[in-house]
Design an enzyme around this catalytic site. Structure first.
Site, PDB file in Angstrom:
ATOM      1  CG  ASP A  98     -23.307  43.613  62.417  1.00  0.00           C
ATOM      2  OD1 ASP A  98     -24.056  43.909  63.373  1.00  0.00           O
ATOM      3  OD2 ASP A  98     -22.540  44.443  61.874  1.00  0.00           O
ATOM      4  CE  LYS A 158     -21.984  45.199  58.332  1.00  0.00           C
ATOM      5  NZ  LYS A 158     -21.260  44.305  59.268  1.00  0.00           N
ATOM      6  CE  LYS A 186     -21.688  47.987  60.867  1.00  0.00           C
ATOM      7  NZ  LYS A 186     -21.349  46.916  61.830  1.00  0.00           N
TER       8      LYS A 186
END
Length: 222
Positions: A98, A158, A186
């Site tokens: 990430d 994300k 996400k």
């Protein structure tokens, strides 16, 4: 659990990103993720090797996946440093990354440095989620960063790091519209309760990044 709502556990990336936690908390986080069947465990790169010991490899795609954050939380480090962190996390056993992009370059409308930095990390071969901080970006900057991220090879968008505004249904809907099916989404940051989590999934999130995974799983069972 009601039959008309999704099981959240397989969507949860169980996060332990408070820098004041140590090895015992990492161990507990991994144990909880395995017990509840979470999608992943998300830790700082410093803890990847330790978490890998708690999450023995069981074949490609096995859950929970071990996720390392890179350039977290602000992304304000040189590209070479960020790439070195990503390489170190991969070598220590991370399954996914990430990554916080270069928001300074985005503010200056410099697309190439952002793309090249992300592309180099994507070339390591692990699934990459780019942390976009949707709640802090104007629509044009968000649209530009989404395009750069997907073009660089990111598999997920994300919504945030948890250091900005809490994720909302509107944020997820924005990402879904911008992604146009080219990347998964996400939701992360300030997911406080079951109703909010379910609404985010309904809006299009396929992963939920949260430190409240256990409470959400227990609420589903209740």
């Amino acid at each position: 659990m009601s039959a008309d709502r999704p099981d959240l556990a397989p969507l949860i990336d169980h996060a332990l990103l408070d820098p004041h936690h140590g090895s015992s908390a990492v161990r507990q986080c991994c144990e909880e993720a395995r017990h509840f069947g979470f999608a992943g465990v998300c830790v700082a790169s410093r803890w990847v090797a330790s978490a890998r010991e708690q999450l023995p490899l069981e074949g490609k795609g096995a859950s929970p996946q071990l996720i390392a954050v890179v350039g977290f939380p602000f992304g304000a480090v040189p590209a070479a440093v960020k790439l070195a962190e990503a390489v170190a996390a991969a070598e220590a056993g991370a399954d996914e990354l990430d990554v916080v992009p270069d928001f300074g370059a985005l503010a200056d409308r410099q697309s190439t440095p952002i793309h090249d930095e992300l592309a180099a990390i994507c070339e390591l071969g692990l699934p990459v989620k780019v942390i976009l901080e949707v709640g802090r970006l104007d629509p044009d900057s968000l649209a530009l960063l989404v395009e750069i991220s997907i073009d660089a090879g990111a598999r997920f968008l994300k919504s945030g790091s948890g250091f900005g505004p809490a994720v909302t249904v509107d944020h997820i809907e924005q990402l879904r519209q911008l992604a146009r099916g080219r990347a998964a989404i996400k939701a992360s940051g300030g997911i406080a309760n079951l109703e909010q989590a379910l609404a985010l999934v309904e809006a299009g999130a396929t992963r939920l990044g949260t430190s409240r995974g256990v409470a959400l799983a227990q609420a589903m069972r209740g």
